[in-house]
Write a protein that holds these residues in place. Structure first.
Motif, PDB file in Angstrom:
ATOM      1  N   PRO A 258      23.300 -24.228  -3.898  1.00 55.92           N
ATOM      2  CA  PRO A 258      23.713 -22.961  -3.278  1.00 55.92           C
ATOM      3  C   PRO A 258      22.517 -22.015  -3.093  1.00 55.92           C
ATOM      4  O   PRO A 258      21.774 -21.757  -4.049  1.00 55.92           O
ATOM      5  CB  PRO A 258      24.721 -22.378  -4.276  1.00 55.92           C
ATOM      6  CG  PRO A 258      25.212 -23.547  -5.056  1.00 55.92           C
ATOM      7  CD  PRO A 258      24.062 -24.506  -5.114  1.00 55.92           C
ATOM      8  N   ILE A 259      22.349 -21.504  -1.886  1.00 67.09           N
ATOM      9  CA  ILE A 259      21.170 -20.685  -1.592  1.00 67.09           C
ATOM     10  C   ILE A 259      21.203 -19.326  -2.292  1.00 67.09           C
ATOM     11  O   ILE A 259      20.169 -18.688  -2.429  1.00 67.09           O
ATOM     12  CB  ILE A 259      20.957 -20.498  -0.070  1.00 67.09           C
ATOM     13  CG1 ILE A 259      22.159 -19.814   0.577  1.00 67.09           C
ATOM     14  CG2 ILE A 259      20.657 -21.823   0.587  1.00 67.09           C
ATOM     15  CD1 ILE A 259      21.933 -19.453   2.037  1.00 67.09           C
ATOM     16  N   ASN A 260      22.348 -18.899  -2.767  1.00 72.94           N
ATOM     17  CA  ASN A 260      22.424 -17.611  -3.453  1.00 72.94           C
ATOM     18  C   ASN A 260      22.336 -17.737  -4.978  1.00 72.94           C
ATOM     19  O   ASN A 260      22.522 -16.759  -5.689  1.00 72.94           O
ATOM     20  CB  ASN A 260      23.703 -16.866  -3.057  1.00 72.94           C
ATOM     21  CG  ASN A 260      24.948 -17.663  -3.379  1.00 72.94           C
ATOM     22  OD1 ASN A 260      24.870 -18.827  -3.761  1.00 72.94           O
ATOM     23  ND2 ASN A 260      26.102 -17.052  -3.201  1.00 72.94           N
ATOM     24  N   ASP A 261      22.034 -18.920  -5.469  1.00 71.70           N
ATOM     25  CA  ASP A 261      21.928 -19.154  -6.911  1.00 71.70           C
ATOM     26  C   ASP A 261      20.470 -19.006  -7.356  1.00 71.70           C
ATOM     27  O   ASP A 261      19.647 -19.908  -7.161  1.00 71.70           O
ATOM     28  CB  ASP A 261      22.462 -20.544  -7.254  1.00 71.70           C
ATOM     29  CG  ASP A 261      22.513 -20.811  -8.745  1.00 71.70           C
ATOM     30  OD1 ASP A 261      21.864 -20.085  -9.525  1.00 71.70           O
ATOM     31  OD2 ASP A 261      23.215 -21.763  -9.129  1.00 71.70           O
ATOM     32  N   ILE A 262      20.159 -17.865  -7.944  1.00 68.88           N
ATOM     33  CA  ILE A 262      18.781 -17.565  -8.358  1.00 68.88           C
ATOM     34  C   ILE A 262      18.267 -18.583  -9.371  1.00 68.88           C
ATOM     35  O   ILE A 262      17.112 -19.015  -9.289  1.00 68.88           O
ATOM     36  CB  ILE A 262      18.698 -16.134  -8.943  1.00 68.88           C
ATOM     37  CG1 ILE A 262      19.104 -15.094  -7.896  1.00 68.88           C
ATOM     38  CG2 ILE A 262      17.310 -15.837  -9.497  1.00 68.88           C
ATOM     39  CD1 ILE A 262      18.239 -15.088  -6.658  1.00 68.88           C
ATOM     40  N   SER A 263      19.107 -18.995 -10.313  1.00 70.06           N
ATOM     41  CA  SER A 263      18.655 -19.959 -11.324  1.00 70.06           C
ATOM     42  C   SER A 263      18.289 -21.295 -10.688  1.00 70.06           C
ATOM     43  O   SER A 263      17.358 -21.968 -11.140  1.00 70.06           O
ATOM     44  CB  SER A 263      19.703 -20.145 -12.423  1.00 70.06           C
ATOM     45  OG  SER A 263      20.880 -20.697 -11.896  1.00 70.06           O
TER      46      SER A 263
END
Length: 163
Positions: free
Chosen positions: A110-115
């Motif tokens: 997922p592109i919005n998952d910072i980790s």
């Protein structure tokens, strides 16, 4: 680069070496984390059971892009006109951008998952560092081999025959 390394077979060999190393890394990761990453990443859509054909084709496309970048950036023309540091920086930036596009386009995570992005950059940095170290070791071994050959040539033909 030595002339013999400029053959099509050399480049195909490099492509499949890159692809093979990538697949081996993903096989190990799939075995360790595949089931937990199933549903989270398209790379592990089969969970711990293996790598899908889509994943293998994506990794092959990435290996092709890496090989083309390597061929262009480490060509005799650029070796003469651009520093090694500049070529390495351009190479790693190009590969990083390519992988980022693959992440977005193929849904690797997922592109919005910072980790996930932090994990990507950390693992990419580690893999890049290992690749650089292995390349330097290979380069030094090749230089040592060439120096030994030159010394042998000098001892056979006399020191004055090689300038």
């Amino acid at each position: 680069m030595m002339e013999e390394k400029k053959t099509l077979y050399y480049h195909i060999g490099h492509l499949f070496t890159t692809f093979g190393i990538m697949v081996l890394m993903f096989v190990i990761i799939t075995d360790m984390l595949g089931d937990s990453a199933k549903g989270y990443s398209t790379l592990f859509e089969m969970g711990g059971k293996g790598l899908s054909l889509n994943t293998l084709l994506q990794l092959f496309a990435l290996a092709v892009i890496i090989s083309v970048c390597r061929r262009v950036l480490y060509s005799d023309t650029l070796i003469k006109s651009m520093s090694m540091i500049a070529r390495n920086v351009i190479f790693f930036v190009a590969i990083t951008v390519t992988i980022m596009l693959f992440v977005i386009f193929f849904g690797w995570f997922p592109i919005n998952d910072i980790s996930a992005w932090i994990g990507f950059f950390v693992s990419f940095a580690i893999c890049s560092a290992v690749a650089v170290v292995l390349s330097r070791i290979r380069e030094r071994a090749e230089n040592d081999r060439m120096n030994r050959a030159l010394e042998k040539y000098k001892s056979i033909n006399g020191d004055n025959s090689v300038n």
